[in-house]
Motif scaffolding. Structure first.
Motif, PDB file in Angstrom:
ATOM      1  N   GLY B 168       0.805  -1.225   0.000  1.00  0.00           N
ATOM      2  CA  GLY B 168       0.000   0.000   0.000  1.00  0.00           C
ATOM      3  C   GLY B 168       0.832   1.265   0.000  1.00  0.00           C
ATOM      4  O   GLY B 168       0.492   2.245  -0.671  1.00  0.00           O
ATOM      5  N   THR B 169       1.934   1.257   0.723  1.00  0.00           N
ATOM      6  CA  THR B 169       2.774   2.451   0.799  1.00  0.00           C
ATOM      7  C   THR B 169       3.769   2.531  -0.361  1.00  0.00           C
ATOM      8  O   THR B 169       4.583   3.451  -0.410  1.00  0.00           O
ATOM      9  CB  THR B 169       3.538   2.468   2.135  1.00  0.00           C
ATOM     10  N   LEU B 170       3.686   1.551  -1.273  1.00  0.00           N
ATOM     11  CA  LEU B 170       4.561   1.588  -2.463  1.00  0.00           C
ATOM     12  C   LEU B 170       3.836   2.179  -3.668  1.00  0.00           C
ATOM     13  O   LEU B 170       4.451   2.347  -4.734  1.00  0.00           O
ATOM     14  CB  LEU B 170       5.051   0.173  -2.803  1.00  0.00           C
ATOM     15  N   VAL B 171       2.560   2.462  -3.517  1.00  0.00           N
ATOM     16  CA  VAL B 171       1.800   3.009  -4.647  1.00  0.00           C
ATOM     17  C   VAL B 171       2.474   4.303  -5.116  1.00  0.00           C
ATOM     18  O   VAL B 171       2.708   5.218  -4.325  1.00  0.00           O
ATOM     19  CB  VAL B 171       0.341   3.281  -4.239  1.00  0.00           C
ATOM     20  N   GLY B 172       2.790   4.337  -6.395  1.00  0.00           N
ATOM     21  CA  GLY B 172       3.550   5.454  -6.950  1.00  0.00           C
ATOM     22  C   GLY B 172       4.902   4.992  -7.475  1.00  0.00           C
ATOM     23  O   GLY B 172       5.470   5.596  -8.377  1.00  0.00           O
ATOM     24  N   GLU B 173       5.411   3.904  -6.871  1.00  0.00           N
ATOM     25  CA  GLU B 173       6.663   3.311  -7.340  1.00  0.00           C
ATOM     26  C   GLU B 173       6.364   2.379  -8.523  1.00  0.00           C
ATOM     27  O   GLU B 173       5.295   1.760  -8.565  1.00  0.00           O
ATOM     28  CB  GLU B 173       7.321   2.471  -6.224  1.00  0.00           C
ATOM     29  N   PRO B 174       7.298   2.228  -9.473  1.00  0.00           N
ATOM     30  CA  PRO B 174       7.081   1.251 -10.548  1.00  0.00           C
ATOM     31  C   PRO B 174       6.893  -0.149  -9.960  1.00  0.00           C
ATOM     32  O   PRO B 174       7.663  -0.556  -9.083  1.00  0.00           O
ATOM     33  CB  PRO B 174       8.380   1.320 -11.363  1.00  0.00           C
ATOM     34  N   GLU B 175       5.882  -0.876 -10.406  1.00  0.00           N
ATOM     35  CA  GLU B 175       5.626  -2.217  -9.843  1.00  0.00           C
ATOM     36  C   GLU B 175       6.824  -3.135 -10.028  1.00  0.00           C
ATOM     37  O   GLU B 175       7.053  -4.040  -9.232  1.00  0.00           O
ATOM     38  CB  GLU B 175       4.382  -2.827 -10.481  1.00  0.00           C
ATOM     39  N   GLY B 176       7.591  -2.883 -11.093  1.00  0.00           N
ATOM     40  CA  GLY B 176       8.746  -3.735 -11.379  1.00  0.00           C
ATOM     41  C   GLY B 176       9.816  -3.714 -10.307  1.00  0.00           C
ATOM     42  O   GLY B 176      10.644  -4.631 -10.245  1.00  0.00           O
ATOM     43  N   ILE B 177       9.824  -2.708  -9.450  1.00  0.00           N
ATOM     44  CA  ILE B 177      10.865  -2.669  -8.398  1.00  0.00           C
ATOM     45  C   ILE B 177      10.302  -2.955  -7.007  1.00  0.00           C
ATOM     46  O   ILE B 177      11.027  -2.861  -6.020  1.00  0.00           O
ATOM     47  CB  ILE B 177      11.642  -1.330  -8.385  1.00  0.00           C
ATOM     48  N   HIS B 178       9.020  -3.311  -6.920  1.00  0.00           N
ATOM     49  CA  HIS B 178       8.447  -3.578  -5.585  1.00  0.00           C
ATOM     50  C   HIS B 178       9.236  -4.652  -4.824  1.00  0.00           C
ATOM     51  O   HIS B 178       9.389  -4.563  -3.611  1.00  0.00           O
ATOM     52  CB  HIS B 178       6.986  -4.007  -5.713  1.00  0.00           C
ATOM     53  N   ALA B 179       9.739  -5.653  -5.565  1.00  0.00           N
ATOM     54  CA  ALA B 179      10.472  -6.733  -4.889  1.00  0.00           C
ATOM     55  C   ALA B 179      11.790  -6.241  -4.295  1.00  0.00           C
ATOM     56  O   ALA B 179      12.382  -6.931  -3.463  1.00  0.00           O
ATOM     57  CB  ALA B 179      10.734  -7.883  -5.856  1.00  0.00           C
TER      58      ALA B 179
END
Lengths: 80, 250
Positions: B168-179
């Motif tokens: 939830g707090t990663l919204v705004g970041e490219p999904e490709g780097i969530h890991a």
């Protein structure tokens, strides 16, 4: 992936790995003779370092610096 | 009485630049304690840590922190932590502490954490040794957080990390780097302990508020996200402990 994209990736890595900047969250887009950098840096000195690091690597291309300096506004408040 | 928790991460202090001490000069008037969510230095040198320490000299409230990936970049994480401890901060890695705020016990457990991803796009302990080492780092960090949370007896229980425990707090970041920004195992540790809130940094382009899979309010306090030198989380102790009570009942 175009050659411009490869260069953009190399420049992003340079911004993370060069100790003058050391920021991983910056985005570099290369479009022909223009290099556009965006994201947030910690202070004005770091913003100048971004330009230094990129200028060393982009040759005769035009550098467009859209980076922001981290804000110093009033602390946002949250209720838990 | 509410507890006012100031928090910030990702200040990336170098040996010159913005004077954080000045930016933190009014913090004592607004908060009962300060949490530092890692990436306190630019490259993890002792010299940079000493600049942070000087900024902390003007902060009178208790300071509790964890290191971030920048703080361990040059391999001197322990020395960086020692300099900050010398300045009065309590630096946590797989450990916790309890702070008395006018009779309310605020427990803080902390780890740096690591990446690994979230359900649907998480990494598995399989294949190359490099991949296994990556996954092991995430799992051992989450286990250390779970252990530290379990040791605390507090009215308000806080999990402090550098890496994110939820999407939830990663919204705004490219999904490709969530890991590379966090892992669900940290969230599992937060939920399993019945923590009242979670605080992290690392995701500069993420969002301020989110929640773990178990619904624990989670705050991304990376300075670029806050656009301020810190945020203040005002916690009502009467609304805390419910998740831990449920766990005891079950």
């Amino acid at each position: 992936m175009s050659e411009d994209s490869y260069l953009g990736a190399h420049l992003e890595e340079a911004l993370a790995e060069d100790g003058r900047v050391a920021e991983q969250g910056l985005h570099v887009q290369v479009a022909g003779d223009r290099v556009v950098v965006s994201g947030t840096v910690s202070d004005p000195e770091r913003k100048r370092a971004v330009a230094e690091v990129l200028r060393d690597r982009v040759g005769g291309r035009t550098l467009v610096d859209l980076t922001d300096v981290a804000g110093s506004g009033p602390p946002p408040e949250e209720l838990v | 009485m509410s507890v006012r928790i100031a928090a910030v991460g990702d200040i990336h202090v170098g040996t010159s630049g913005t004077d954080l001490g000045e930016l933190w000069s009014s913090l004592d008037a607004h908060a009962d304690l300060l949490l530092l969510a890692g990436d306190l230095t630019k490259c993890g040198t002792v010299e940079e840590a000493e600049v942070v320490a000087r900024a902390l000299a003007g902060v009178r409230v208790p300071v509790v922190g964890v290191l971030g990936n920048h703080d361990v970049h040059t391999g001197h994480g322990a020395a960086v932590a020692a300099v900050l401890e010398q300045a009065g901060a309590t630096m946590l890695e797989g450990a916790g502490c309890t702070i008395d705020v006018a009779g309310t016990r605020v427990g803080v457990a902390g780890v740096k954490g690591f990446g690994g991803g979230f359900p649907g796009s998480s990494c598995a302990d399989f294949g190359e040794p490099e991949m296994k080492a990556f996954v092991h780092a995430a799992r051992s960090s989450a286990a250390a957080l779970a252990g530290a949370l379990a040791q605390l007896d507090a009215d308000v229980l806080v999990a402090l990390m550098h890496y994110a425990p939820c999407r939830g707090t990663l919204v705004g970041e490219p999904e490709g780097i969530h890991a590379f920004l966090g892992c669900y195992q940290l969230g599992e540790a937060v939920d399993g302990a019945g923590a009242d809130l979670a605080v992290h940094g690392h995701a500069h382009a993420g969002s301020r508020r989110g929640a773990t899979e178990g619904g624990v309010p989670t705050f991304n306090v990376a300075r670029p996200v806050l656009a301020a030198p810190y945020t203040v989380l005002t916690v009502d102790p009467k609304r805390c402990g419910g998740r831990r009570d449920e766990a005891v009942t079950q």
